[in-house]
Write a protein that holds these residues in place. Structure first.
Motif, PDB file in Angstrom:
ATOM      1  N   UNK A   1      58.582  64.769  47.649  1.00  0.00           N
ATOM      2  CA  UNK A   1      59.762  64.629  48.498  1.00  0.00           C
ATOM      3  C   UNK A   1      60.487  65.963  48.656  1.00  0.00           C
ATOM      4  N   UNK A   2      61.010  66.216  49.851  1.00  0.00           N
ATOM      5  CA  UNK A   2      61.910  67.344  50.085  1.00  0.00           C
ATOM      6  C   UNK A   2      63.340  66.824  50.114  1.00  0.00           C
ATOM      7  N   UNK A   3      64.231  67.607  50.687  1.00  0.00           N
ATOM      8  CA  UNK A   3      65.647  67.244  50.663  1.00  0.00           C
ATOM      9  C   UNK A   3      65.923  65.915  51.376  1.00  0.00           C
TER      10      UNK A   3
ATOM     11  N   UNK B   1      58.219  61.837  54.062  1.00  0.00           N
ATOM     12  CA  UNK B   1      57.993  62.513  55.346  1.00  0.00           C
ATOM     13  C   UNK B   1      58.969  62.100  56.439  1.00  0.00           C
ATOM     14  N   UNK B   2      60.266  62.225  56.152  1.00  0.00           N
ATOM     15  CA  UNK B   2      61.275  61.948  57.171  1.00  0.00           C
ATOM     16  C   UNK B   2      61.975  63.218  57.655  1.00  0.00           C
ATOM     17  N   UNK B   3      61.595  64.385  57.116  1.00  0.00           N
ATOM     18  CA  UNK B   3      62.163  65.659  57.560  1.00  0.00           C
ATOM     19  C   UNK B   3      61.284  66.296  58.631  1.00  0.00           C
ATOM     20  N   UNK B   4      61.424  67.601  58.830  1.00  0.00           N
ATOM     21  CA  UNK B   4      60.663  68.319  59.869  1.00  0.00           C
ATOM     22  C   UNK B   4      59.144  68.174  59.732  1.00  0.00           C
ATOM     23  N   UNK B   5      58.619  68.280  58.507  1.00  0.00           N
ATOM     24  CA  UNK B   5      57.166  68.130  58.318  1.00  0.00           C
ATOM     25  C   UNK B   5      56.729  66.727  58.725  1.00  0.00           C
TER      26      UNK B   5
ATOM     27  N   UNK C   1      50.418  54.981  63.469  1.00  0.00           N
ATOM     28  CA  UNK C   1      51.861  54.955  63.264  1.00  0.00           C
ATOM     29  C   UNK C   1      52.196  54.517  61.850  1.00  0.00           C
ATOM     30  N   UNK C   2      53.412  54.864  61.392  1.00  0.00           N
ATOM     31  CA  UNK C   2      53.883  54.347  60.104  1.00  0.00           C
ATOM     32  C   UNK C   2      54.672  53.049  60.312  1.00  0.00           C
TER      33      UNK C   2
END
Ligand code: URA
Length: 197
Positions: A54-56, A65-69, A83-84
């Motif tokens: 996880x990132x920020x 994976x809800x940020x830019x990546x 799709x997710x």
């Protein structure tokens, strides 16, 4: 250490596995995390996508994976009709990370953290039993293939994890910094797609 050994994690069903991850205090990342981040998607998905940690944004929201990546990942999946979001198992992927907790300032996962967290990923894989695994980036590869070779040496071919075909590709965060490699990543996704049909 873990509240139970890896052998015990291997016997957990989905609800017990989720709760084991939520309550995990196996490594020091539990002290700095805001949320644990479990996998999301179809529990019978044909595709399982494995990232790093996880990132920020993920730590804030408790979702992978809800940020830019994640936006880049979603776009690449959409180009393959995947799709997710809720969809039949052929189209709805399952997305998981090698680590369930965010390393401070997004530093690299430490070997000890990877080792402690591994049973959770292995159990998610065993429960989903996907037809193909897409391993993104060196830490997913290190955990699943036990290889420390660079991605460039491992991508473009079919590996196996417990008999399941596994394709290695660049991590989407890397692709954001190195867009020239997007064409190779696309080839890798097409290779993975060819294995599930
Ligand atoms: N990068 C990852 O590897 N996983 C996430 O969930 C977000 C960014």
């Amino acid at each position: 250490g873990l509240p139970f050994g890896g052998g015990e994690v291997a016997a957990l069903d989905w609800p017990a596995l989720r709760s084991a991850v939520e309550n995990c205090r196996a490594c020091a990342l539990c002290n700095s995390r805001r949320h644990t981040v479990f996998g999301v998607g179809n529990e019978r998905a044909h595709w399982m996508i494995v990232g790093e940690a996880p990132g920020e944004q993920e730590d804030l929201r408790g979702e992978p994976f809800v940020g830019p990546a994640g936006q880049l990942l979603d776009a690449m999946l959409a180009a393959l009709g995947l799709t997710r979001e809720a969809a039949p198992a052929e189209r709805q992927v399952f997305i998981a990370n090698t680590l369930k907790c965010r390393p401070p300032r997004n530093r690299n996962p430490a070997p000890e953290e990877l080792a402690q967290c591994e049973p959770y990923l292995q159990r998610q894989l065993a429960l989903v039993q996907p037809r193909v695994i897409l391993a993104m980036g060196r830490f997913a590869v290190q955990s699943l293939l036990r290889s420390t070779l660079p991605i460039g040496k491992l991508r473009g071919q079919v590996h196996r994890y417990q008999g399941i075909p596994l394709v290695v590709t660049y991590h989407p965060a890397y692709l954001l910094r190195n867009p020239v490699d997007k064409a190779r990543a696309w080839d890798d996704l097409c290779l993975a797609a060819s294995l599930v049909e």
